[in-house]
Design an enzyme around this catalytic site. Sequence first.
Site, PDB file in Angstrom:
ATOM      1  N   PHE A 187       0.836  -1.195   0.000  1.00 14.81           N
ATOM      2  CA  PHE A 187       0.000   0.000   0.000  1.00 14.81           C
ATOM      3  C   PHE A 187       0.868   1.241   0.000  1.00 14.81           C
ATOM      4  O   PHE A 187       2.060   1.212   0.340  1.00 14.81           O
ATOM      5  CB  PHE A 187      -0.937   0.013   1.220  1.00 14.81           C
ATOM      6  CG  PHE A 187      -0.221   0.059   2.547  1.00 14.81           C
ATOM      7  CD1 PHE A 187       0.056   1.276   3.168  1.00 14.81           C
ATOM      8  CD2 PHE A 187       0.188  -1.108   3.183  1.00 14.81           C
ATOM      9  CE1 PHE A 187       0.720   1.324   4.386  1.00 14.81           C
ATOM     10  CE2 PHE A 187       0.850  -1.068   4.405  1.00 14.81           C
ATOM     11  CZ  PHE A 187       1.107   0.147   5.005  1.00 14.81           C
ATOM     12  N   CYS A 188       0.239   2.358  -0.415  1.00 10.00           N
ATOM     13  CA  CYS A 188       0.908   3.661  -0.413  1.00 10.00           C
ATOM     14  C   CYS A 188      -0.159   4.729  -0.225  1.00 10.00           C
ATOM     15  O   CYS A 188      -1.319   4.411   0.047  1.00 10.00           O
ATOM     16  CB  CYS A 188       1.704   3.876  -1.697  1.00 10.00           C
ATOM     17  SG  CYS A 188       0.706   3.806  -3.202  1.00 10.00           S
ATOM     18  N   THR A 189       0.197   5.989  -0.361  1.00  9.85           N
ATOM     19  CA  THR A 189      -0.728   7.073  -0.026  1.00  9.85           C
ATOM     20  C   THR A 189      -1.972   7.080  -0.910  1.00  9.85           C
ATOM     21  O   THR A 189      -3.101   7.053  -0.419  1.00  9.85           O
ATOM     22  CB  THR A 189      -0.022   8.437  -0.124  1.00  9.85           C
ATOM     23  OG1 THR A 189       1.169   8.406   0.660  1.00  9.85           O
ATOM     24  CG2 THR A 189      -0.934   9.558   0.375  1.00  9.85           C
ATOM     25  N   ILE A 216      -4.122   4.610   0.857  1.00 19.36           N
ATOM     26  CA  ILE A 216      -4.520   4.906   2.237  1.00 19.36           C
ATOM     27  C   ILE A 216      -5.637   5.940   2.265  1.00 19.36           C
ATOM     28  O   ILE A 216      -6.563   5.850   3.083  1.00 19.36           O
ATOM     29  CB  ILE A 216      -3.303   5.418   3.037  1.00 19.36           C
ATOM     30  CG1 ILE A 216      -2.185   4.388   3.053  1.00 19.36           C
ATOM     31  CG2 ILE A 216      -3.713   5.776   4.470  1.00 19.36           C
ATOM     32  CD1 ILE A 216      -0.830   4.956   3.445  1.00 19.36           C
TER      33      ILE A 216
END
Length: 315
Positions: A187-189, A216
């Site tokens: 996952f990332c922003t 996120i």
Amino acid sequence: MDVNDRPDGPVTVAALYRFARVEDCAGVRAELERVCRANGVRGTLLIAREGVNGTIAGSAEGIAAVLGAIRAMPDCADVDVKFSSAEAMPFHRTKVRVKREIVTMGQPDIDPRASVGTYVDPLDWNALIADPDTIVIDTRNDYEVAAGTFARAIDPGTASFRDFPAWFRAERERLLGQGKPPKVAMFCTGGIRCEKSTAFLKQEGVDDVYHLKGGILKYLETVPQDESLWRGECFVFDQRVTVGHGLAPGTHSLCFCCRRPVDAAGRSSPLYEEGVSCAACHGERSDEQRASARERHRQERLAESRGRAHVGAVL
């Protein structure tokens, strides 16, 4: 989500990206900059031969105009956009730049349009990362992870996304073991870094790869706080610094010298001086550099007190 369904607030913020073939980067840059300036939209847009990426802010109408221009580009009608709101304009400038990559990984053979991991809806994410047979990897930089991350997530401790391939190759055997490979969830922003990181793992021969659709930000917007596996706040690349559940403003400040988030404990450090340094960067700068930052900060506050624009603000 249509711009007309955006969260309520005086300023609309749009985080967007799209991997698509861009033939005339200079021409696209000029047109998007023109539309941004004509509509009072600030923020940053990056253009590369692999697509477009950025976060912009402005009125609902201004954001709609810029998104319209992006959607008119070849293969960009389905550009990924996540909307939020801010009480005040979170950017000082309008920047539209041509880059070699819209998110820098330094792996020129990676093409997210050809092969990426399996998208996981935010409402299904908890079940995946709670599974003991799943390895959860946070693909963001160390200072972002420090502000908040998911339960059970592995922090690569990278200072730059460019460091991720080397980290994975060095840790691969420890992470995946010798038996049946585990599922890998990343996952990332906002989702863009995972487009590349999952494509990279697929190229490295890892098949069972997943990533959080919308990143996120979409998770915090969608999943109720009492059901959430998120811990802390999410660092964002604008003057809001961090956001929490429901994309509410967070509690971190930004160190304007090193651009790292600073929490309440960090602000109480004797090494923290607003606009000058924080505990993380105090030792990285000389007395002369801190003196220069202190004077710049004083001039900014003076301009604000007189009702003038930020000294660096250019629309």
